[in-house]
Design a protein around this motif. Structure first.
Motif, PDB file in Angstrom:
ATOM      1  N   CYS A  15     -19.913 -18.394 -14.069  1.00 34.32           N
ATOM      2  CA  CYS A  15     -19.495 -19.568 -14.840  1.00 34.32           C
ATOM      3  C   CYS A  15     -18.207 -20.146 -14.241  1.00 34.32           C
ATOM      4  CB  CYS A  15     -19.283 -19.158 -16.293  1.00 34.32           C
ATOM      5  SG  CYS A  15     -18.633 -20.488 -17.328  1.00 34.32           S
ATOM      6  N   TYR A  17     -15.816 -21.830 -15.775  1.00 32.13           N
ATOM      7  CA  TYR A  17     -14.764 -22.176 -16.737  1.00 32.13           C
ATOM      8  C   TYR A  17     -13.726 -21.063 -16.867  1.00 32.13           C
ATOM      9  CZ  TYR A  17     -17.943 -26.023 -17.947  1.00 32.13           C
ATOM     10  OH  TYR A  17     -18.760 -27.130 -17.906  1.00 32.13           O
ATOM     11  N   CYS A  18     -13.805 -20.254 -17.892  1.00 31.52           N
ATOM     12  CA  CYS A  18     -12.632 -19.428 -18.191  1.00 31.52           C
ATOM     13  C   CYS A  18     -12.610 -18.128 -17.400  1.00 31.52           C
ATOM     14  CB  CYS A  18     -12.544 -19.151 -19.694  1.00 31.52           C
ATOM     15  SG  CYS A  18     -13.552 -17.781 -20.268  1.00 31.52           S
ATOM     16  N   VAL A  20     -12.976 -15.129 -18.241  1.00 26.95           N
ATOM     17  CA  VAL A  20     -13.892 -14.023 -18.561  1.00 26.95           C
ATOM     18  C   VAL A  20     -14.798 -13.763 -17.358  1.00 26.95           C
ATOM     19  CG1 VAL A  20     -15.723 -13.210 -20.104  1.00 26.95           C
ATOM     20  CG2 VAL A  20     -13.828 -14.535 -21.031  1.00 26.95           C
ATOM     21  N   GLY A  21     -15.224 -14.858 -16.701  1.00 21.15           N
ATOM     22  CA  GLY A  21     -16.010 -14.691 -15.481  1.00 21.15           C
ATOM     23  C   GLY A  21     -17.435 -14.258 -15.726  1.00 21.15           C
ATOM     24  N   CYS A  22     -18.117 -14.914 -16.660  1.00 25.79           N
ATOM     25  CA  CYS A  22     -19.477 -14.494 -17.023  1.00 25.79           C
ATOM     26  C   CYS A  22     -20.469 -14.761 -15.891  1.00 25.79           C
ATOM     27  CB  CYS A  22     -19.943 -15.255 -18.259  1.00 25.79           C
ATOM     28  SG  CYS A  22     -18.994 -14.875 -19.731  1.00 25.79           S
ATOM     29  N   LEU A  49     -23.471 -15.929 -23.071  1.00 23.05           N
ATOM     30  CA  LEU A  49     -22.639 -17.061 -22.638  1.00 23.05           C
ATOM     31  C   LEU A  49     -22.090 -17.737 -23.885  1.00 23.05           C
ATOM     32  CD1 LEU A  49     -24.929 -18.778 -19.941  1.00 23.05           C
ATOM     33  CD2 LEU A  49     -22.966 -17.285 -19.511  1.00 23.05           C
ATOM     34  N   CYS A  50     -20.936 -18.352 -23.763  1.00 19.98           N
ATOM     35  CA  CYS A  50     -20.411 -19.114 -24.903  1.00 19.98           C
ATOM     36  C   CYS A  50     -20.988 -20.530 -24.868  1.00 19.98           C
ATOM     37  CB  CYS A  50     -18.881 -19.128 -24.875  1.00 19.98           C
ATOM     38  SG  CYS A  50     -18.190 -20.258 -23.656  1.00 19.98           S
ATOM     39  N   LYS A  52     -19.729 -23.325 -23.936  1.00 19.54           N
ATOM     40  CA  LYS A  52     -19.474 -24.072 -22.689  1.00 19.54           C
ATOM     41  C   LYS A  52     -20.414 -23.606 -21.582  1.00 19.54           C
ATOM     42  CE  LYS A  52     -15.011 -22.993 -22.853  1.00 19.54           C
ATOM     43  NZ  LYS A  52     -14.714 -22.598 -24.235  1.00 19.54           N
ATOM     44  N   GLY A  53     -20.514 -22.285 -21.418  1.00 17.19           N
ATOM     45  CA  GLY A  53     -21.400 -21.765 -20.377  1.00 17.19           C
ATOM     46  C   GLY A  53     -22.849 -22.126 -20.636  1.00 17.19           C
ATOM     47  N   PRO A 184     -14.488 -16.701 -25.510  1.00 19.56           N
ATOM     48  CA  PRO A 184     -15.396 -16.345 -26.619  1.00 19.56           C
ATOM     49  C   PRO A 184     -16.261 -15.114 -26.357  1.00 19.56           C
ATOM     50  CG  PRO A 184     -15.540 -18.698 -26.090  1.00 19.56           C
ATOM     51  CD  PRO A 184     -14.730 -18.054 -25.004  1.00 19.56           C
ATOM     52  N   VAL A 185     -16.714 -14.939 -25.132  1.00 22.68           N
ATOM     53  CA  VAL A 185     -17.602 -13.796 -24.880  1.00 22.68           C
ATOM     54  C   VAL A 185     -16.827 -12.484 -25.023  1.00 22.68           C
ATOM     55  CG1 VAL A 185     -18.897 -12.640 -23.045  1.00 22.68           C
ATOM     56  CG2 VAL A 185     -19.313 -15.055 -23.546  1.00 22.68           C
TER      57      VAL A 185
END
Ligand code: SF4
Length: 902
Positions: A15, A17-18, A20-22, A49-50, A52-53, A184-185
């Motif tokens: 991902c 975005y943040c 967390v690195g999903c 995923l949150c 956004k993801g 979030p995740v």
């Protein structure tokens, strides 16, 4: 370039975005889009995923994409040029400025969205070959205080723990972190621990955020007092025998001085309560919880970092973990949550102006080592200018050339108006970007270089737990978009450094990056990925997520750091740091009586250049707003749902008012995401004071003295259109992407007849209209076949029409006769009931629907999930579902809908 096989198969990527690195599975649809799901095998998210993801597939369109190199001509417009011409021009101008004014007259401003390989090559060119350390990054605004705190305490920028610690902790302390919205995740992972093992959660934050909804204890500290809280805790741990004396003795230095300072700042629970604005019982409860729990993880992010005392805050937290030996052990560690997807990768390569490369600094030994490894002719020998100082130097005319890569400083820097004005002074202003237009590009960039976007580029990123993952291309790059590393390499070749920049792939760069991490390391540096320095192209392509360190010859991978010392100072000991007495550097006054806190919202990212293109993500909080406590709202005369002017000594914005008990008295909160590209008066960065932390250079984005005053508009409403609209200059507006086009939320004081003329100018004369100018109502729509083409709804106060209802009609493929006839009523009719603003972005479940379900007996998020599916996918909305249930339960039936609508 990597060509993507059009065969429809899932690509494993990460991902964008943040921190967390999903892990993400992307399955191209063959038409430029892709189906997105979580990667069940990625250890950061195990398939989750949150919001956004989950919505990434909606953000892959090519609207507003920069597809070709462009150069601004003398008349001010940008014109397409060939790649060689653009590169020759940039190299020629850079060489001229360096020869005339020296290497410190040029600078790069990078981004936590870049891949590690982009970062590596840019850093190498500037620090090793141009000979300046004027390379900084938007990560300076995100986590620089954590870096500085780590380096002071550990001798290196090391995150000691891993995500598994969140599963194994018995106490999770969130400090200045609204993880429920911003990570979030990971927050769901913490909640799963709470549910499964009974872990307790403490939230320390001036705002009662959604993260506090599940907390066992919420500590609503006064802004800027986190250091006092953790000083009080250190003293309590010492008093109550909760210290790990053996750990302190064997692995640390400076404890006595740090304890003495802590005791002088907050010598007891009552002194801590006084310093932080908390009640003594809550302070004492927190101290007892921390002291009694071996497995404790303290997680902190922007609320700690974005402060003019951010480094001291970080060290006050680290002191408590060092003093108890709760570091680098299963379920026990301090844990910096990084904001951005590759802030950690940038730190690894040295993408900050005060680092050199590969976690080495500017000591003579490090400079010499990197110089030899790079065979660098003129390596930088001192730190460069950090972000805020860099833009101040641009404003003074000292830096004459700037290359901005993948970030939007005209929006995101503090005192953003001054930063934007500084950009206009540059002799050479280069932007490598995905988009053709944003506030930074529009500030007058001379050269635009089209960069590959997520889904097209290929390389590595590192998440908050030091895990390196592959970001892989699954779409062909459109137009002439190229990787940033390629652009930098081409410029380096033109400057005469071809031999050191002869890279042909991200894999080649990664191998060199890994080799530098290993060069003369011998365990003296934390960042070591020597096991990957000879990775083949095939193995790089297939690489699975890997934690660092990853040393060649290691039989057992090392997961955590410092459980048994092994720090990276010369004596291998950690340093306790005695923090300064916490004090905000600014004073409130009669003119600026409040403190403005800025931050993120759940469904948007940075300046919305990607998330702003998703209809799903635009539904949750579509308008720029300021949150204010009810007492302050009454005192300053602003009402929920109205408008207010928020002003600081640096700028002003006009924002929608949200009155909320969650906001602390005397403080305001405004989100950072809106820019001039998507709102008329909501660039919140322009309000923020450019004060920085003395160690990290990170700006204070959480406590600028501010004022709030009502701002009246006679008319409010909205417009919807298939194409972007240019609204009249007198209007307040905020743009939101909707299904099938663009929505604009509008407020204005101008004559309605002027709006009617404006609509004809953009939609043509064929309009269905309802106008009652005397009553202040104007509604009109144009149609193409059975679809709404453009519509405008204006009315007094909240009586313009139902935005959510009309938006749904606009998004429909075709309107039937009844819908078309009733459209201009703007009101729900049978079969057309509005669901209200969307809470669950994944399934499009609105507040009104949730409110109705609660009214008919749903009493838990689980029940809402069963009835409506709300909250059953990414889980990002679960805290809000719980809050709506709690609100509705406390309200009487008459007030219930009102409560949930606000
Ligand atoms: S938590 Fe959300 S934004 Fe962050 S990496 Fe995961 S999916 Fe992306």
């Amino acid at each position: 370039m990597t060509a993507v096989d059009p065969a429809l198969r899932a690509t494993r990527t990460a991902c964008p975005y943040c921190g967390v690195g999903c892990g993400v599975l992307a399955t191209p649809d063959g038409h430029g889009g892709a189906a997105i799901s979580g990667d069940p095998d990625h250890p950061a998210n195990f398939g989750r995923l949150c919001s956004k993801g989950s919505a990434l597939g909606e953000t892959l369109g090519l609207e507003n994409r920069l597809l070709h190199p462009m150069i601004r001509c003398s008349k001010g417009s940008v014109e397409r040029v060939a790649w060689p011409d653009a590169l020759d021009h940039v190299a020629h101008r850079l060489a001229h400025i360096i020869a005339r004014d020296g290497p410190d007259a040029v600078a790069f401003y990078l981004s936590g969205q870049l891949l590690t390989e982009d970062y590596y090559v840019a850093n190498k060119l500037m620090k090793g070959f141009i000979g300046s350390a004027n390379v900084d990054t938007n990560s300076r605004l995100c986590m620089a205080s954590s870096v500085a705190g780590h380096r002071r305490a550990f001798g290196a920028d090391t995150v000691p723990g891993i995500y598994e610690d969140l599963d194994e902790a018995d106490l999770l302390v969130l400090v200045g972190s609204n993880a429920a919205w911003c990570h979030p995740v990971l927050f769901q992972r913490m909640l799963a621990n709470k549910q499964r093992r009974g872990a307790q959660i403490v939230v320390v934050d001036p705002r009662r955020t959604d993260s506090a909804g599940d907390a066992d204890l919420f500590l609503g500290v006064r802004p800027g007092t986190d250091t006092a809280l953790f000083c009080g805790l250190l003293g309590y741990l010492a008093e109550t025998g909760a210290l790990d004396r053996d750990y302190i003795e064997r692995y640390t230095t400076g404890f006595d001085q740090a304890l003495a300072r802590a005791q002088s700042i907050a010598g007891s629970a009552s002194a801590t309560a006084l310093a932080t604005g908390l009640c003594e019982q809550d302070v004492a409860k927190f101290f007892r919880m921390f002291a009694a729990t071996s497995r404790v993880v303290t997680l902190y992010s922007q609320g700690v970092n974005q402060s003019a005392q951010g480094t001291d805050k970080v060290n006050a937290i680290l002191n408590c973990h060092l003093a108890t030996g709760r570091i680098g052990k299963p379920g026990a560690s301090p844990f910096s949550l990084t904001g951005q997807p590759n802030a950690m990768g940038g730190r690894e390569v040295g993408g900050l102006a005060n680092q050199l490369a590969a976690h080495m600094g500017f000591s003579p030994d490090d400079i010499d080592r990197v110089r030899r490894f790079w065979r660098a002719p003129r390596i930088a020998t001192r730190e460069g200018l950090k972000a805020v100082q860099m833009f101040e130097a641009i404003g003074r005319g000292e830096i004459k050339a700037l290359w901005v890569m993948g970030t939007n400083p005209a929006v995101s820097l503090p005192d953003a108006d001054a930063a934007r004005a500084a950009l206009k002074k540059l002799e050479l202003f280069v932007v490598s970007e995905n988009v053709l237009s944003n506030d930074t590009v529009d500030a007058g960039a001379h050269v635009l270089l089209p960069a590959q976007a997520w889904g097209e580029k290929s390389g590595t990123v590192t998440n908050s737990e030091r895990r390196i993952s592959r970001q892989r291309a699954f779409l062909n790059a459109p137009g002439e978009a190229r990787p940033d590393w390629w652009m930098v390499g081409e410029i380096a070749k033109r400057l005469g450094f071809g031999a050191a920049f002869d890279f042909h792939s991200a894999a080649e760069i990664f191998r060199e990056h890994a080799a530098l991490s290993a060069f003369e390391n011998n365990g003296s540096r934390d960042f070591d990925i020597s096991a990957l320095k000879s990775i083949s192209d095939e193995a790089f392509e297939a690489m699975t997520p890997v934690l660092w360190p990853h040393r060649s010859g290691d039989t057992e991978p090392q997961q955590r750091f410092f459980a048994a010392g092994g720090f990276f100072a010369n004596d291998h000991k950690a340093r306790f740091v005695a923090p300064e007495v916490p004090a905000l550097r600014t004073e409130t006054s009669a003119v600026r009586p409040l403190r403005l806190n800025t931050g993120r919202i759940r469904d948007q990212w940075h300046t919305m250049t990607r998330t702003g293109t998703s209809p799903r993500l635009g539904q949750h909080l579509p308008e720029p707003f300021v949150e204010v406590h009810p007492d302050d709202a009454a005192r300053y005369g602003v009402a929920d749902g109205s408008f207010a002017r928020v002003a600081t000594d640096y700028g002003r914005c006009i924002l929608k008012v949200v009155v909320s008990e969650r906001q602390q008295r005397g403080t305001l909160f405004a989100p950072i995401h809106w820019s001039e590209a998507n709102a008329s008066a909501a660039r919140v960065g322009a309000l923020v004071a450019p004060l920085t932390d003395p160690f990290s250079g990170q700006p204070e984005s959480k406590a600028t003295p501010a004022s709030i005053a009502p701002y009246e508009y006679v008319f409010c409403g909205f417009a919807l259109s298939r194409a972007p609209l240019e609204l009249p200059a007198h209007a307040w507006w905020a743009r939101v992407t909707v299904g099938g086009g663009f929505g604009y939320l509008i407020a204005d004081n101008a004559d309605l007849s002027g709006w009617s003329s404006w609509l004809r100018s953009v939609a043509g004369p064929e309009l269905a209209e309802y106008s009652d100018f005397g009553g202040g109502v104007y509604r009109a729509a144009s149609f193409a076949a059975d679809r709404i083409e453009t519509c405008l709804f204006l009315g007094p106060a909240r009586d313009a029409g139902d935005w959510n209802l009309v938006k749904d009609l606009f998004s429909a493929d075709a309107l039937n006769d009844d819908q078309r006839r009733l459209l201009l009523s703007g009101k729900p009719t049978d079969g057309l009931a509005s669901t209200g603003p969307v809470v669950c972005a994944c399934f499009g479940v609105g507040r009104n629907t949730i409110c109705d379900a609660v009214a008919s007996g749903a009493r838990s998020a689980g029940e809402l999930g069963l009835r409506l599916k709300a909250g059953t996918n990414c889980g990002s909305c679960l805290p809000e579902l719980k809050r709506l249930i709690a609100q509705a339960e406390t309200a009487d039936p008459e007030q219930r809908k009102l409560a949930t609508a606000n």
